[in-house]
Design a protein around this motif. Sequence first.
Motif, PDB file in Angstrom:
ATOM      1  N   SER A   1       0.835  -1.104   0.137  1.00  0.00           N
ATOM      2  CA  SER A   1       0.008  -0.072   0.045  1.00  0.00           C
ATOM      3  C   SER A   1       1.007   1.167  -0.059  1.00  0.00           C
ATOM      4  CB  SER A   1      -0.878   0.171   1.319  1.00  0.00           C
ATOM      5  OG  SER A   1      -0.240  -0.241   2.249  1.00  0.00           O
ATOM      6  N   GLY A   2       1.964   1.144  -0.051  1.00  0.00           N
ATOM      7  CA  GLY A   2       3.012   2.212  -0.332  1.00  0.00           C
ATOM      8  C   GLY A   2       3.558   2.379   1.281  1.00  0.00           C
ATOM      9  N   SER A   3       4.941   3.107   1.044  1.00  0.00           N
ATOM     10  CA  SER A   3       5.929   3.196   2.215  1.00  0.00           C
ATOM     11  C   SER A   3       4.901   3.795   3.396  1.00  0.00           C
ATOM     12  CB  SER A   3       6.973   3.986   2.046  1.00  0.00           C
ATOM     13  OG  SER A   3       7.799   3.120   1.267  1.00  0.00           O
ATOM     14  N   GLY A   4       4.152   4.956   3.103  1.00  0.00           N
ATOM     15  CA  GLY A   4       3.659   5.690   3.998  1.00  0.00           C
ATOM     16  C   GLY A   4       2.608   4.796   4.877  1.00  0.00           C
ATOM     17  N   ASN A   5       1.691   4.285   3.936  1.00  0.00           N
ATOM     18  CA  ASN A   5       0.709   3.351   4.700  1.00  0.00           C
ATOM     19  C   ASN A   5       1.342   2.322   5.508  1.00  0.00           C
ATOM     20  OD1 ASN A   5      -1.466   4.799   3.538  1.00  0.00           O
ATOM     21  ND2 ASN A   5      -1.463   3.492   1.796  1.00  0.00           N
ATOM     22  N   GLY A   6       2.496   1.842   4.919  1.00  0.00           N
ATOM     23  CA  GLY A   6       3.266   0.535   5.902  1.00  0.00           C
ATOM     24  C   GLY A   6       3.600   1.307   7.133  1.00  0.00           C
ATOM     25  N   ALA A   7       3.967   2.591   7.376  1.00  0.00           N
ATOM     26  CA  ALA A   7       4.477   3.172   8.517  1.00  0.00           C
ATOM     27  C   ALA A   7       3.074   3.201   9.371  1.00  0.00           C
ATOM     28  CB  ALA A   7       4.954   4.567   8.353  1.00  0.00           C
ATOM     29  N   LYS A   8       2.227   3.661   8.886  1.00  0.00           N
ATOM     30  CA  LYS A   8       0.726   3.733   9.552  1.00  0.00           C
ATOM     31  C   LYS A   8       0.441   2.512  10.030  1.00  0.00           C
ATOM     32  CE  LYS A   8      -1.263   7.309   7.115  1.00  0.00           C
ATOM     33  NZ  LYS A   8      -2.191   7.532   5.830  1.00  0.00           N
ATOM     34  N   SER A   9       0.470   1.310   9.274  1.00  0.00           N
ATOM     35  CA  SER A   9       0.126   0.157   9.855  1.00  0.00           C
ATOM     36  C   SER A   9       0.844  -0.450  11.050  1.00  0.00           C
ATOM     37  CB  SER A   9       0.267  -0.889   8.548  1.00  0.00           C
ATOM     38  OG  SER A   9      -0.639  -0.645   7.417  1.00  0.00           O
TER      39      SER A   9
ATOM     40  N   CYS B   1       0.188  -4.412  11.349  1.00  0.00           N
ATOM     41  CA  CYS B   1       1.296  -5.531  10.662  1.00  0.00           C
ATOM     42  C   CYS B   1       2.548  -5.683  11.728  1.00  0.00           C
ATOM     43  CB  CYS B   1       1.614  -4.762   9.352  1.00  0.00           C
ATOM     44  SG  CYS B   1       2.999  -3.317   9.708  1.00  0.00           S
ATOM     45  N   ASP B   2       3.200  -6.595  11.303  1.00  0.00           N
ATOM     46  CA  ASP B   2       4.421  -7.129  12.148  1.00  0.00           C
ATOM     47  C   ASP B   2       5.425  -6.422  11.470  1.00  0.00           C
ATOM     48  OD1 ASP B   2       2.837  -8.898  13.563  1.00  0.00           O
ATOM     49  OD2 ASP B   2       2.862 -10.247  11.826  1.00  0.00           O
ATOM     50  N   ILE B   3       5.616  -6.249  10.203  1.00  0.00           N
ATOM     51  CA  ILE B   3       6.696  -5.532   9.729  1.00  0.00           C
ATOM     52  C   ILE B   3       6.316  -4.573   8.640  1.00  0.00           C
ATOM     53  CG2 ILE B   3       8.902  -6.081   8.153  1.00  0.00           C
ATOM     54  CD1 ILE B   3       8.862  -8.935   9.290  1.00  0.00           C
TER      55      ILE B   3
END
Lengths: 393, 273
Positions: B61-69, B75-77
């Motif tokens: 979902s993109g780096s930004g959304n990864g950080a949000k997750s 998320c775990d990672i």
Amino acid sequence: MQNSSGMSDDGASKQGRSSVFIVSARKRKLQKISQKSGEATLFLIASFVAIVVLFIFWFVARDAVPFFRLQGFQEFFTSSGWYPADDPPRFGALAIIYGSLMVTVGSALIAVPMGIIASICLSDVLPFTVRQYVKPVIEMLAAIPSVAYGFFALVVFAPLLQNSGGPILMWAWWIIAAPFLLLLVIVVSDLLTAPLAKESMKKTAHIGVGMLFGAVALVLLYFVGNQLHGLEIMSGTNALNVSIILSFMALPTIVSVSEDALQAVGRELREGSYALGATRAETIVKTVLPAASSGILAAVILGIMRALGETMVVWMASGNSSHIPDPFFNYLDSVRTLTATIAGDMGEADQVTGSARFHVLFAMGLILLVVSFVSNLISERIVVRQRKILSGQ
Amino acid sequence: MKMFRKIMFGAAVMSLMAAGDASAAGNKLVLDGSTTVGPIAKAFASYFKKTTGVDVTVSESGSGNGAKSLINKTCDIANMSRSMKENEIAAAKSKGVNPVEHVIALDGLAVIVHPGNRVNNLSRKQIRDIYSGRVTNWSAVGGPNAPIVVIQRESNSGTQDSFKELVMGKELPISRRAETQASNGAVKSRVASTPTAIGFIGHGFVDGSVKALDVDGVEATVQTVKSGKYPISRPLFMYTNGQPTGTVKQFIDLPKSVDGKKIISEVGFVNKY
């Protein structure tokens, strides 16, 4: 048992009749039920297809509407700046719509004349035995998966166009234009000399005019051929490449359906025409073709829809650059089509967010749906009208 | 290609469903974030499933959304193609999440031309000019007098993102005339068959059919990418909440293993270790 042994004819027939009558009371009920249920099943299946189409329309439209609500109509239809991933994104689809139009028109220009001529040849010119072999071979073209066409276009045809596109175009021009121009010269000189009264004068004038126009045609052939020969194609993945490949994909549909239409005209009409003293050419042009025109039109529409909807080939071999070629008829420039954009952009990221970038693809799908729907309606209309004219109403 | 995309799409949708009620425990790992890191994470995921039996779902979902997750503990990672910003780290801290950075691989983009092209070196500015459409002829950058056929990737490609960020900058759009190809392989085959083309692919995809240009005078090799000398390269990250333990640690340590290294270069990236 006794009845079938046929010992007493009278008794047998009487008994037979009465027993049929008795059974049929129950049987008729059963038959009625099974008939009704059969009809209902068929109706269900038939309407299921229609419902599926409606549902597709509904779902595509439902996801397309949010895009127009978010972004409005103006940018989508008037700008060709396609930067869906930028911030802020820009969704100008004009160039993409134009690209779809361009390759569709290009492939139709190649496939329609070729397909119709081939189908006439198959149904009215070639002997029956040859036709038995040729038609399946042409229909084989439809059996090749589109990704194979795309691969061929990208890996074989594109480099070929780059390396020797000029000579290829020149040969194509000679092959296509030479017979056409010859025909034109004959017809024009015929027409020009027709008003002359004296038979002897007519003949010399005919030859003179024919030679004059023939020379002009030769110069034209040579000049344009030379011009084409000098062309250098920078990138082989362009509108021309895709148009040619798409035309081959549309060809079997057009040939097969219009050949069926020509066959359906029937022997009676043809023989009637011959009986009136018409030659074979006259019979084909003045009798068979008009009678089959609605079927041929349907074939053409089907073929064009095939080209418009094709995704894999254009996705692989059109170059996918979202700009309007310069000048606008430059088929040697790469283009991007609606179908390829949908396939390419329906990637991993966007169904998550429900963003404009996601919905814009449905807007494109909706355009494709509407175009094919409208052209189907139009062709239906023309077919109906043609039928009316032919049946003398 | 189509099939592959379908599978990716399906995987993304399924992982989305899973991400909703993600948990950091049990025999299941949830990864979310960058589309650039996605291919590595997915390749790791299938390898991990094979070797340990642990299910790993990967969303892109993109780096930004990864950080949000990661901050929301869904998320775990978190896969990221950039390091976490100050405000993201602050937001994480305020929610009791301690993001720990792991560089898993390096992303080097090779700028490629036809082997017959006599240009060997371009500066980043020259590449920018070519891709923005300011320079359209090879003669302007020391090549033959021939128009440049510019080839880019699809807008949802992580490689395209990297290129835009590392070469074009945020503001400058890529020329509309640029052709678009669907994959590293397609770009390579177009460049290999087109004498006047220029394209960019993951460093791991370069082979003898194309010529990788020096950028700002630096040759694109595993060494220069690793040392950071090669300008079109960047590290790729995975972020965990606190120092990883258990299965998360096993997963994060994959890039250090022999098989992990092989996977990374197979999907076109450069190993860090």
